[in-house]
Write a protein that holds these residues in place. Structure first.
Motif, PDB file in Angstrom:
ATOM      1  N   ALA A 101       0.855  -1.224  -0.058  1.00  9.81           N
ATOM      2  CA  ALA A 101       0.015  -0.150  -0.067  1.00  9.81           C
ATOM      3  C   ALA A 101       0.917   1.171   0.208  1.00  9.81           C
ATOM      4  O   ALA A 101       0.488   2.267  -0.550  1.00  9.81           O
ATOM      5  N   ALA A 102       2.131   1.254   0.708  1.00 14.27           N
ATOM      6  CA  ALA A 102       2.868   2.381   0.733  1.00 14.27           C
ATOM      7  C   ALA A 102       3.423   2.507  -0.682  1.00 14.27           C
ATOM      8  O   ALA A 102       3.495   3.751  -1.164  1.00 14.27           O
ATOM      9  N   ARG A 103       3.768   1.643  -1.502  1.00 13.42           N
ATOM     10  CA  ARG A 103       4.253   1.815  -2.674  1.00 13.42           C
ATOM     11  C   ARG A 103       3.339   2.246  -3.603  1.00 13.42           C
ATOM     12  O   ARG A 103       3.464   3.010  -4.677  1.00 13.42           O
ATOM     13  N   ALA A 104       1.841   1.719  -3.330  1.00 13.93           N
ATOM     14  CA  ALA A 104       1.170   2.102  -4.118  1.00 13.93           C
ATOM     15  C   ALA A 104       0.545   3.564  -4.148  1.00 13.93           C
ATOM     16  O   ALA A 104       0.008   4.381  -4.870  1.00 13.93           O
ATOM     17  N   LEU A 105       0.957   4.086  -2.855  1.00 14.22           N
ATOM     18  CA  LEU A 105       0.464   5.519  -2.604  1.00 14.22           C
ATOM     19  C   LEU A 105       1.756   6.485  -3.007  1.00 14.22           C
ATOM     20  O   LEU A 105       1.845   7.693  -3.073  1.00 14.22           O
ATOM     21  N   GLY A 106       2.947   5.794  -3.768  1.00 17.39           N
ATOM     22  CA  GLY A 106       3.836   6.406  -4.088  1.00 17.39           C
ATOM     23  C   GLY A 106       5.134   6.893  -3.426  1.00 17.39           C
ATOM     24  O   GLY A 106       5.957   7.805  -3.617  1.00 17.39           O
ATOM     25  N   LEU A 107       5.215   6.169  -2.134  1.00 16.85           N
ATOM     26  CA  LEU A 107       6.052   6.238  -1.201  1.00 16.85           C
ATOM     27  C   LEU A 107       7.433   5.779  -1.645  1.00 16.85           C
ATOM     28  O   LEU A 107       7.491   4.624  -2.127  1.00 16.85           O
ATOM     29  N   THR A 108       8.483   6.405  -1.617  1.00 21.72           N
ATOM     30  CA  THR A 108       9.746   5.578  -2.031  1.00 21.72           C
ATOM     31  C   THR A 108      10.239   4.822  -0.987  1.00 21.72           C
ATOM     32  O   THR A 108       9.556   4.568   0.066  1.00 21.72           O
ATOM     33  N   PHE A 109      11.224   3.807  -1.400  1.00 22.56           N
ATOM     34  CA  PHE A 109      11.760   2.766  -0.320  1.00 22.56           C
ATOM     35  C   PHE A 109      12.052   3.431   0.847  1.00 22.56           C
ATOM     36  O   PHE A 109      11.720   3.064   2.039  1.00 22.56           O
ATOM     37  N   GLY A 110      12.836   4.529   1.050  1.00 22.43           N
ATOM     38  CA  GLY A 110      13.103   5.236   2.088  1.00 22.43           C
ATOM     39  C   GLY A 110      12.079   5.854   2.917  1.00 22.43           C
ATOM     40  O   GLY A 110      12.107   5.791   4.148  1.00 22.43           O
ATOM     41  N   LYS A 111      10.950   6.581   2.409  1.00 22.01           N
ATOM     42  CA  LYS A 111       9.993   6.837   3.078  1.00 22.01           C
ATOM     43  C   LYS A 111       9.067   5.836   3.443  1.00 22.01           C
ATOM     44  O   LYS A 111       8.449   6.047   4.763  1.00 22.01           O
ATOM     45  N   SER A 112       8.953   4.642   2.817  1.00 22.86           N
ATOM     46  CA  SER A 112       8.109   3.553   3.296  1.00 22.86           C
ATOM     47  C   SER A 112       8.789   2.979   4.473  1.00 22.86           C
ATOM     48  O   SER A 112       8.295   2.677   5.638  1.00 22.86           O
ATOM     49  N   LEU A 113      10.122   3.014   4.603  1.00 23.04           N
ATOM     50  CA  LEU A 113      10.986   2.390   5.585  1.00 23.04           C
ATOM     51  C   LEU A 113      10.497   3.527   6.912  1.00 23.04           C
ATOM     52  O   LEU A 113      10.325   3.160   8.057  1.00 23.04           O
ATOM     53  N   ARG A 114      10.743   4.883   6.678  1.00 19.87           N
ATOM     54  CA  ARG A 114      10.489   5.824   7.676  1.00 19.87           C
ATOM     55  C   ARG A 114       9.173   5.839   8.197  1.00 19.87           C
ATOM     56  O   ARG A 114       9.077   6.134   9.524  1.00 19.87           O
ATOM     57  N   TRP A 115       8.148   5.748   7.395  1.00 17.65           N
ATOM     58  CA  TRP A 115       6.773   5.882   8.056  1.00 17.65           C
ATOM     59  C   TRP A 115       5.990   4.598   8.160  1.00 17.65           C
ATOM     60  O   TRP A 115       4.945   4.751   8.952  1.00 17.65           O
ATOM     61  N   VAL A 116       6.325   3.627   7.655  1.00 20.19           N
ATOM     62  CA  VAL A 116       5.724   2.522   7.653  1.00 20.19           C
ATOM     63  C   VAL A 116       6.290   1.210   8.434  1.00 20.19           C
ATOM     64  O   VAL A 116       5.905   0.629   9.320  1.00 20.19           O
ATOM     65  N   ILE A 117       7.630   1.007   7.793  1.00 16.98           N
ATOM     66  CA  ILE A 117       8.119  -0.411   8.452  1.00 16.98           C
ATOM     67  C   ILE A 117       8.785  -0.175   9.638  1.00 16.98           C
ATOM     68  O   ILE A 117       8.675  -0.891  10.679  1.00 16.98           O
ATOM     69  N   VAL A 118       9.857   0.790   9.830  1.00 14.63           N
ATOM     70  CA  VAL A 118      10.669   0.756  10.858  1.00 14.63           C
ATOM     71  C   VAL A 118       9.884   0.986  12.139  1.00 14.63           C
ATOM     72  O   VAL A 118      10.025   0.418  13.289  1.00 14.63           O
TER      73      VAL A 118
END
Length: 198
Positions: A101-118
């Motif tokens: 979902a983070a990728r579908a919203l256009g988040l980069t790998f770094g932003k996905s890490l920062r806001w979703v995964i980590v």
């Protein structure tokens, strides 16, 4: 001195462990391989051997640091491998659907890490990280072997003067136990507060 080493090495190990974790799950093969080799090296080499090498071999090679910062760096680098493994297991608990979902919203790998995964990974491994910090408490005692005057070294010195090993070493052990129990209670409370309902 024991608390100084514990706090600074603990913060350093968590920060470095997070970086190693990001490298382990990076899309770049070279970063994944380097992080894998880092973890494998430090989980398979005895800490005491690393301390002795850092304190005695590095100065001979021209790398000279004060004793206490050297011990803190070695402990942080060593424990970061275990922190990385704990965080990587936390990353695996993040639902794949959220990552997609983070990728579908256009988040980069770094932003996905920062806001979703980590953030979710940290919240799911609070107790394991607490256990690693408890192990770090015990590992600080090895600093006495290379000349740092911390809790164990003080107990040795007092015992040399008063020859009361049972009383003194029991007291030292109880102090280590009190620190470990405090960490365990704090991380247990923090885990209950931040638990992720799935």
């Amino acid at each position: 001195m024991t608390m100084l080493i514990l706090v600074t090495a603990g913060i350093g190990s968590i920060a470095l462990g997070a970086i190693v974790t990001v490298a382990r799950i990076s899309p770049l093969q070279v970063l994944r391989s380097a992080a894998f080799l880092y973890v494998q090296f430090f989980v398979n080499v005895p800490l005491l051997a690393l301390l002795i090498l850092a304190v005695f071999a590095l100065p001979a090679a021209g790398f000279i640091l004060p004793l206490v910062p050297t011990i803190i760096i070695v402990l942080a680098v060593y424990e970061a491998a275990y922190v990385s493994e704990a965080l990587r297991s936390g990353v695996n608990t993040v639902p794949q659907g959220q990552i997609e979902a983070a990728r579908a919203l256009g988040l980069t790998f770094g932003k996905s890490l920062r806001w979703v995964i980590v953030p979710q990974a940290f919240r799911s491994v609070i107790q394991p990280l607490g256990n690693i910090m408890i192990a770090l408490v015990m590992n600080t005692s090895l600093a006495a072997v290379v000349g740092v005057i911390e809790l164990t070294a003080h107990v040795n010195k007092i015992n040399f003067d008063y020859a009361q090993p049972v009383l003194l070493y029991t007291t030292g052990g109880l102090i280590y136990m009190a620190i470990a129990l405090t960490i365990g209670l704090l991380t247990g409370r923090l885990e209950r507060k931040l638990v992720i309902a799935r």
